[in-house]
Motif scaffolding. Structure first.
Motif, PDB file in Angstrom:
ATOM      1  N   UNK A  17       0.837  -1.218   0.000  1.00  0.00           N
ATOM      2  CA  UNK A  17       0.000   0.000   0.000  1.00  0.00           C
ATOM      3  C   UNK A  17       0.861   1.253   0.000  1.00  0.00           C
ATOM      4  N   UNK A  18       1.964   1.206   0.761  1.00  0.00           N
ATOM      5  CA  UNK A  18       2.814   2.408   0.916  1.00  0.00           C
ATOM      6  C   UNK A  18       3.420   2.826  -0.413  1.00  0.00           C
ATOM      7  N   UNK A  19       3.469   1.904  -1.382  1.00  0.00           N
ATOM      8  CA  UNK A  19       4.001   2.284  -2.703  1.00  0.00           C
ATOM      9  C   UNK A  19       2.916   2.108  -3.786  1.00  0.00           C
ATOM     10  N   UNK A  20       1.682   2.185  -3.342  1.00  0.00           N
ATOM     11  CA  UNK A  20       0.534   2.152  -4.260  1.00  0.00           C
ATOM     12  C   UNK A  20       0.507   0.906  -5.151  1.00  0.00           C
ATOM     13  N   UNK A  21       0.901  -0.196  -4.589  1.00  0.00           N
ATOM     14  CA  UNK A  21       0.759  -1.474  -5.307  1.00  0.00           C
ATOM     15  C   UNK A  21      -0.290  -2.289  -4.575  1.00  0.00           C
ATOM     16  N   UNK A  22      -1.190  -2.929  -5.330  1.00  0.00           N
ATOM     17  CA  UNK A  22      -2.184  -3.776  -4.672  1.00  0.00           C
ATOM     18  C   UNK A  22      -1.829  -5.235  -4.903  1.00  0.00           C
ATOM     19  N   UNK A  23      -2.380  -6.093  -4.056  1.00  0.00           N
ATOM     20  CA  UNK A  23      -2.128  -7.529  -4.200  1.00  0.00           C
ATOM     21  C   UNK A  23      -2.644  -8.030  -5.550  1.00  0.00           C
ATOM     22  N   UNK A  24      -3.671  -7.346  -6.109  1.00  0.00           N
ATOM     23  CA  UNK A  24      -4.222  -7.777  -7.402  1.00  0.00           C
ATOM     24  C   UNK A  24      -3.274  -7.503  -8.570  1.00  0.00           C
ATOM     25  N   UNK A  25      -2.369  -6.529  -8.358  1.00  0.00           N
ATOM     26  CA  UNK A  25      -1.449  -6.178  -9.455  1.00  0.00           C
ATOM     27  C   UNK A  25      -0.239  -7.089  -9.506  1.00  0.00           C
TER      28      UNK A  25
END
Ligand code: URA
Length: 190
Positions: A72-80
């Motif tokens: 989250x802190x680097x704007x990545x989601x588990x879906x990506x």
């Protein structure tokens, strides 16, 4: 269904019937890996723990919760991203995997990476680091950007501490948070 998804499902089938080492005997579910079959970023952990074994999914326990915050802190989601482990069945009592178990299981991760062909691999902890760089020490190289030729392509690997280390130790948590921020910058996410 995307081609990559079909290939990963085929590999998951092989993993679920794997008896190359004894770990399958005590496991509830195999944990082949989960996420975007076309991910640019793959995260590689060590082995499933209790909750992962119960659900058949990687990083769903306390380490997974911290991993989600770091992503989250680097704007990545588990879906990506795609998240996998070196070892696909839980070692009893969460003990460290044995060299023979790593040797048996290693081809599955290699095959998954050959399908996904990620641009970046974030290794979580020393076992995942040593899968790619057997002689390196996590305390010395965490946060560094390392390049390697493997599976017929150039891979960029960024080793970080395992989230479970961050849960136990404040300075390792700080290092993890800083290393993720560097990864975010590298990826152009922040
Ligand atoms: N630790 C790991 O290395 N992998 C998981 O999936 C969960 C905890």
């Amino acid at each position: 269904m995307s081609t990559n998804q079909a290939k990963l499902q085929y590999l998951a089938g092989l993993i679920s019937s794997c008896q190359k080492c004894p770990l399958f005997k005590a496991a509830t579910h195999p944990v082949p890996g989960h996420g975007n079959p076309n991910a640019d970023v793959v995260l590689v952990g060590e082995a499933p723990g209790y909750f992962e074994d119960q659900q058949g999914l990687p990083f769903v326990g306390n380490s997974g919760k911290l991993l989600n915050k770091l992503l989250d802190s680097i704007r990545l989601s588990r879906d990506e991203v795609f998240v996998a482990n070196i070892i696909k069945h839980r070692p009893p009592n969460n003990r460290s995997p044995l060299p023979s178990e790593i040797l048996s299981c290693a081809p599955y991760l290699k095959a998954q990476l050959s399908v996904i062909k990620p641009k970046y691999i974030i290794t979580l902890g020393r076992f995942a680091l040593n899968y790619f760089f057997p002689a390196d020490s996590i305390s010395r190289v965490h946060g560094q950007v390392k390049n390697i030729d493997q599976i017929g392509q150039k891979l960029t690997i960024i080793p970080v501490y395992h989230p479970s280390a961050g849960l136990r130790n404040g300075s390792m948590l700080k290092a993890l948070q800083q290393d993720f921020l560097s990864i975010g910058k590298l990826l152009g996410k922040i």
